[in-house]
Scaffold this motif. Structure first.
Motif, PDB file in Angstrom:
ATOM      1  N   LYS A   1      17.609   3.821 -13.682  1.00 49.82           N
ATOM      2  CA  LYS A   1      16.336   4.226 -13.201  1.00 49.82           C
ATOM      3  C   LYS A   1      15.612   5.211 -13.777  1.00 49.82           C
ATOM      4  CE  LYS A   1      14.689   6.233  -8.915  1.00 49.82           C
ATOM      5  NZ  LYS A   1      14.722   6.977  -7.698  1.00 49.82           N
ATOM      6  N   GLU A   2      14.394   4.783 -13.880  1.00 42.95           N
ATOM      7  CA  GLU A   2      13.165   5.714 -14.245  1.00 42.95           C
ATOM      8  C   GLU A   2      13.048   6.944 -13.453  1.00 42.95           C
ATOM      9  OE1 GLU A   2       9.242   4.086 -16.220  1.00 42.95           O
ATOM     10  OE2 GLU A   2       8.482   5.586 -14.747  1.00 42.95           O
ATOM     11  N   VAL A   3      13.295   7.885 -14.231  1.00 40.46           N
ATOM     12  CA  VAL A   3      13.290   9.195 -13.321  1.00 40.46           C
ATOM     13  C   VAL A   3      11.807   9.848 -13.500  1.00 40.46           C
ATOM     14  CG1 VAL A   3      14.443  11.646 -13.258  1.00 40.46           C
ATOM     15  CG2 VAL A   3      15.825   9.406 -13.696  1.00 40.46           C
ATOM     16  N   LEU A   4      11.367   9.822 -14.787  1.00 37.30           N
ATOM     17  CA  LEU A   4      10.058  10.296 -15.013  1.00 37.30           C
ATOM     18  C   LEU A   4       9.435   9.369 -15.786  1.00 37.30           C
ATOM     19  CD1 LEU A   4      10.981  14.114 -15.674  1.00 37.30           C
ATOM     20  CD2 LEU A   4       9.700  13.264 -13.902  1.00 37.30           C
ATOM     21  N   PRO A   5       7.897   9.183 -15.393  1.00 36.05           N
ATOM     22  CA  PRO A   5       7.247   8.075 -16.179  1.00 36.05           C
ATOM     23  C   PRO A   5       6.678   8.586 -17.574  1.00 36.05           C
ATOM     24  CG  PRO A   5       5.798   9.023 -14.476  1.00 36.05           C
ATOM     25  CD  PRO A   5       7.112   9.610 -14.319  1.00 36.05           C
ATOM     26  N   LYS A   6       6.329   7.767 -18.602  1.00 38.70           N
ATOM     27  CA  LYS A   6       5.540   8.189 -19.569  1.00 38.70           C
ATOM     28  C   LYS A   6       4.388   8.618 -19.428  1.00 38.70           C
ATOM     29  CE  LYS A   6       3.639   5.731 -23.729  1.00 38.70           C
ATOM     30  NZ  LYS A   6       3.384   4.655 -24.534  1.00 38.70           N
ATOM     31  N   GLY A   7       3.825   9.651 -20.016  1.00 36.29           N
ATOM     32  CA  GLY A   7       2.482  10.370 -19.643  1.00 36.29           C
ATOM     33  C   GLY A   7       2.668  11.547 -18.723  1.00 36.29           C
ATOM     34  N   ARG A   8       3.800  11.828 -18.137  1.00 39.19           N
ATOM     35  CA  ARG A   8       4.211  12.798 -17.140  1.00 39.19           C
ATOM     36  C   ARG A   8       3.912  14.359 -17.892  1.00 39.19           C
ATOM     37  NH1 ARG A   8       4.469  14.500 -11.539  1.00 39.19           N
ATOM     38  NH2 ARG A   8       5.754  16.508 -11.455  1.00 39.19           N
TER      39      ARG A   8
ATOM     40  N   ALA B   1      11.704  15.481  -9.037  1.00 40.90           N
ATOM     41  CA  ALA B   1      11.065  14.981 -10.420  1.00 40.90           C
ATOM     42  C   ALA B   1      10.007  14.064 -10.200  1.00 40.90           C
ATOM     43  CB  ALA B   1      12.111  14.146 -11.107  1.00 40.90           C
ATOM     44  N   GLY B   2       8.825  14.217 -10.901  1.00 40.93           N
ATOM     45  CA  GLY B   2       7.671  13.678 -10.751  1.00 40.93           C
ATOM     46  C   GLY B   2       6.834  14.010  -9.543  1.00 40.93           C
ATOM     47  N   THR B   3       7.329  14.941  -8.649  1.00 39.65           N
ATOM     48  CA  THR B   3       6.245  15.276  -7.533  1.00 39.65           C
ATOM     49  C   THR B   3       5.050  16.402  -8.132  1.00 39.65           C
ATOM     50  OG1 THR B   3       7.846  17.229  -7.046  1.00 39.65           O
ATOM     51  CG2 THR B   3       8.164  15.294  -5.716  1.00 39.65           C
ATOM     52  N   ASP B   4       4.413  16.465  -7.141  1.00 44.22           N
ATOM     53  CA  ASP B   4       2.914  17.139  -7.809  1.00 44.22           C
ATOM     54  C   ASP B   4       2.755  18.679  -7.171  1.00 44.22           C
ATOM     55  OD1 ASP B   4       1.994  15.082  -9.481  1.00 44.22           O
ATOM     56  OD2 ASP B   4       1.418  14.011  -7.458  1.00 44.22           O
ATOM     57  N   GLY B   5       3.751  18.822  -6.121  1.00 45.80           N
ATOM     58  CA  GLY B   5       3.464  19.995  -5.214  1.00 45.80           C
ATOM     59  C   GLY B   5       4.375  19.936  -3.948  1.00 45.80           C
TER      60      GLY B   5
ATOM     61  N   GLY C   1       5.002  22.006 -19.678  1.00 43.31           N
ATOM     62  CA  GLY C   1       3.627  21.860 -20.274  1.00 43.31           C
ATOM     63  C   GLY C   1       3.309  20.854 -21.203  1.00 43.31           C
ATOM     64  N   ARG C   2       4.503  20.206 -21.682  1.00 44.55           N
ATOM     65  CA  ARG C   2       4.420  19.087 -22.642  1.00 44.55           C
ATOM     66  C   ARG C   2       4.293  17.651 -21.894  1.00 44.55           C
ATOM     67  NH1 ARG C   2       5.758  20.689 -27.947  1.00 44.55           N
ATOM     68  NH2 ARG C   2       4.441  18.804 -28.677  1.00 44.55           N
ATOM     69  N   VAL C   3       3.909  16.756 -22.731  1.00 44.24           N
ATOM     70  CA  VAL C   3       3.539  15.434 -22.006  1.00 44.24           C
ATOM     71  C   VAL C   3       4.612  14.372 -22.421  1.00 44.24           C
ATOM     72  CG1 VAL C   3       1.836  13.427 -21.678  1.00 44.24           C
ATOM     73  CG2 VAL C   3       1.210  15.971 -21.693  1.00 44.24           C
ATOM     74  N   LEU C   4       5.288  13.726 -21.449  1.00 43.23           N
ATOM     75  CA  LEU C   4       6.364  12.507 -22.200  1.00 43.23           C
ATOM     76  C   LEU C   4       5.920  11.511 -22.802  1.00 43.23           C
ATOM     77  CD1 LEU C   4       8.516  12.383 -19.037  1.00 43.23           C
ATOM     78  CD2 LEU C   4       9.198  13.224 -21.093  1.00 43.23           C
ATOM     79  N   ALA C   5       6.364  11.319 -24.009  1.00 45.37           N
ATOM     80  CA  ALA C   5       5.669  10.107 -24.784  1.00 45.37           C
ATOM     81  C   ALA C   5       6.605   8.879 -24.412  1.00 45.37           C
ATOM     82  CB  ALA C   5       5.956  10.576 -26.191  1.00 45.37           C
ATOM     83  N   GLU C   6       7.826   8.832 -23.892  1.00 42.54           N
ATOM     84  CA  GLU C   6       8.578   7.679 -23.292  1.00 42.54           C
ATOM     85  C   GLU C   6       9.020   8.277 -21.863  1.00 42.54           C
ATOM     86  OE1 GLU C   6      11.847   7.843 -26.134  1.00 42.54           O
ATOM     87  OE2 GLU C   6      10.748   7.099 -27.796  1.00 42.54           O
ATOM     88  N   PRO C   7       9.222   7.145 -21.007  1.00 39.94           N
ATOM     89  CA  PRO C   7       9.895   7.505 -19.635  1.00 39.94           C
ATOM     90  C   PRO C   7      11.012   7.963 -19.880  1.00 39.94           C
ATOM     91  CG  PRO C   7       9.752   5.083 -20.376  1.00 39.94           C
ATOM     92  CD  PRO C   7       9.042   5.915 -21.435  1.00 39.94           C
ATOM     93  N   VAL C   8      11.697   8.569 -18.787  1.00 39.83           N
ATOM     94  CA  VAL C   8      13.138   9.094 -19.142  1.00 39.83           C
ATOM     95  C   VAL C   8      13.924   8.232 -18.071  1.00 39.83           C
ATOM     96  CG1 VAL C   8      14.519  11.142 -18.269  1.00 39.83           C
ATOM     97  CG2 VAL C   8      12.529  11.548 -19.360  1.00 39.83           C
TER      98      VAL C   8
END
Lengths: 404, 404
Positions: free
Chosen positions: A151-158, B378-382, A34-41
């Motif tokens: 590799k970027e696994v999750l983007p910033k803002g996710r 990771a990063g999927t929507d559903g 439920g939180r939003v990433l401030a940096e990409p992972v």
């Protein structure tokens, strides 16, 4: 007097006029949903971490199988068996040697392919016959095929969910950097307001907005702080707004049915910044103000709870997403409208619906109410917009629902 | 050995075999968003609380307007004006008398209709001319028209949102009775598991499921309690399961890649109740157990995180909804699939997707991965289901997505 803006223009103003730089915070992945990433992972590891089989079968050198067939199988010595959870490198295969590997098992050194068990005959004497040739790399997923260091696994803002948490855990990432929850101050104004637990006399109404907006802010990823009911008095309003601006990242002032209060709100905002819009071409929700005071957004919301609700769902939430740096948009659901809806001229009109399923289709039934009071939204599942240029919708038309 | 069940049969078992009666709890409406009503909310009040005008106009006795027209207006004496937030009953109207009322204003005694201001000419001498007749009740919403004492405003099983909270506040309801959050115990088993902060050696994997399931349980309205990693040993597993059953409302045991652990889990459940299913015809997710021990549900989830994720999203969440008494179903989103997907025989197959918008349509792009590891989600929507009888989907087919 500033002109009335369309809903699209309001979103543009939110996007252009505000620039937030809130200090990110580190949280455990156990609290990160439920939180939003401030940096990409970014991964520091490979996935998978070792070469593994995608089937149950026999690992071997592919070249050993070239030319074999049902009738002329390649004869191989079984050197052992790789168990799950064991180190596959214990076994080293040479020419003419193979080892049994289960799905997900580690590929032994010397092997570059896995033949599925269906194509292998076990002679029960420590040898097997391979009945089908395989190309190098067959049925193997190599170390780093899915994810590799950098590799970027999750983007910033996710906006993180439990599947993301699982991926983070798999990569050994225990903490993530997320945007702080914006603190939103809520002020209700109006001499006609009484506390929720009071019984309103004729002409009075309960302070619905404090409770509703507080619940909404939490749903949208913020924290709410309430400043209570403020009477229609410029000095008192000024003191409340200054306190809220001091303590919070955004302030919502709802109500102020009297022209005096609206004007006072505008004056106080203008002293500390500027008014960005005064009126939105939507129904309900027209008497909305958005300003910037001490660099922070201040919404003057309509006192009417239904209007305050729609404005919050559309624009306060957009501001919160901007503060959080959240990239995902509002998700809508397609549905068929259950009945005809008449045309609407000049203003985008918002209507609550209940959703149901019928023959595999989602049906949206608009909620009818004579009063347009907030109780009419109780039990609804979402809402939709009748565009300002819409000439009416016939029953069965496809519409987009923003769900609650 | 029990037979493998289809996903539909699993939902039936959850529905039929379990009967929960958890003690409901009272919470403030300020903390009620996201909670599930354990009792319906019945209004003790009327909405609106007084007869009010739905237009700006003149309140009067409808009979005074009968027969009037543009050319022969009905002449009326203006007795005053109702202000917002004031008690309309201050004014009493007799025959030939009217009063100005704004939208939402209280209807004065003696009036039974409001003529819109467009049909009234003000002679500026304390009299007005009514140019159009109106029927009794016209442009008035009467006390209790929307809600009245005894009316069910929100049903039992409703998942409360901020609009509902607004409606409750409007009715003066400060507390609601909701289902308690089910406490779910999470046990991970398997000798190959290491803690998330460790670097797995070849053949070892991190305990992804504890973190992922804990996040998921919270998203689904429960509370999670973790019992850590348990080695493949029947006595240790028995002790952990007994402790978790003692403290929690439901237990999830994930992993147990060895046949011995699966068998031990079954034996322990059978001592305390029964196994309800052993295997689900889905992919991934087949090696799933559901049992009842001490009357409580125990899921034996696959150790593979992606499989554990889909089983949780589909069946653990259904069990939680049943415990909470939550009536709303999983909400799906229609989307067009971006590419052809091949047929799937015998097992319902679940696939993660990312969603995007293109020319007003929602496009679902299946996520490709060689490994099928959790990082692929990771990063999927559903996700969506390819039915077990499906003979393949062509690009552009309409599918139903269960969103995260």
């Amino acid at each position: 007097m500033l002109s009335v803006k369309t809903p699209e223009e309001v979103l543009e103003i939110i996007n252009k006029e505000f620039d937030f730089s809130m200090q990110p915070e580190e949280v455990s992945i156990f609290e990160a949903s439920g939180r939003v990433l401030a940096e990409p992972v970014i991964s520091e590891e490979n996935v998978p971490t070792f070469n593994r089989s995608t089937v149950d079968g026999y690992a071997l050198a592919a070249s050993d199988t070239f030319g074999c067939s049902d009738s002329i199988p390649a004869l191989m010595n079984v050197k052992g068996q790789v168990l799950m959870g064991e180190d596959g490198a214990d076994i080293r295969l040479g020419i003419g040697e193979c080892a049994y590997v289960p799905t997900g098992g580690a590929i032994p050194e010397g092997a570059d392919a896995v033949v599925m068990i269906e194509y292998v005959e076990d002679y029960k004497d420590g040898t097997v016959g391979i009945q089908k040739p395989i190309a190098p790399g067959g049925n193997i997923i190599f170390k780093g095929d899915d994810v590799f260091p950098g590799k970027e696994v999750l983007p910033k803002g996710r906006l993180l969910n439990s599947a993301d948490i699982g991926a983070l855990a798999a990569l050994g990432i225990l903490k993530v950097t997320v945007s702080p929850r914006p603190l939103v101050g809520i002020i209700s104004t109006g001499d006609e307001l009484v506390d929720i637990d009071e019984t309103p006399k004729d002409g009075q109404i309960r302070d619905v907005n404090s409770a509703m907006l507080s619940a909404f802010i939490q749903e949208a990823g913020g924290s709410a702080r309430m400043y209570g009911i403020v009477q229609d008095d410029e000095a008192i309003l000024r003191a409340a707004l200054e306190k809220a601006l001091d303590e919070c990242d955004m302030v919502l002032i709802s109500g102020g049915s009297s022209v005096g209060t609206k004007d006072a709100t505008c004056r106080i905002i203008e002293e500390k910044g500027e008014i960005l819009l005064h009126g939105i071409a939507m129904k309900p929700g027209k008497p909305t103000i958005l300003g910037k005071a001490d660099g922070k957004p201040v919404f003057g919301l309509p006192g009417h709870p239904v209007a305050a609700f729609f404005v919050s769902r559309l624009f306060v939430s957009a501001m919160l997403r901007k503060m959080l740096g959240q990239t995902s948009a509002l998700r809508t659901v397609s549905a068929q409208i259950s009945e005809a809806v008449s045309a609407n001229h000049g203003r985008a009109q918002y209507m609550g619906v209940t959703l149901s399923e019928k023959e595999g289709r989602t049906i949206a039934s608009p909620v009818h109410t004579k009063s347009g009071l907030i109780t009419s939204l109780a039990g609804t599942d979402g809402f939709f917009c009748i565009d300002r240029d819409c000439e009416g919708l016939s029953a069965g038309s496809e519409i987009q629902i923003i769900t609650f």
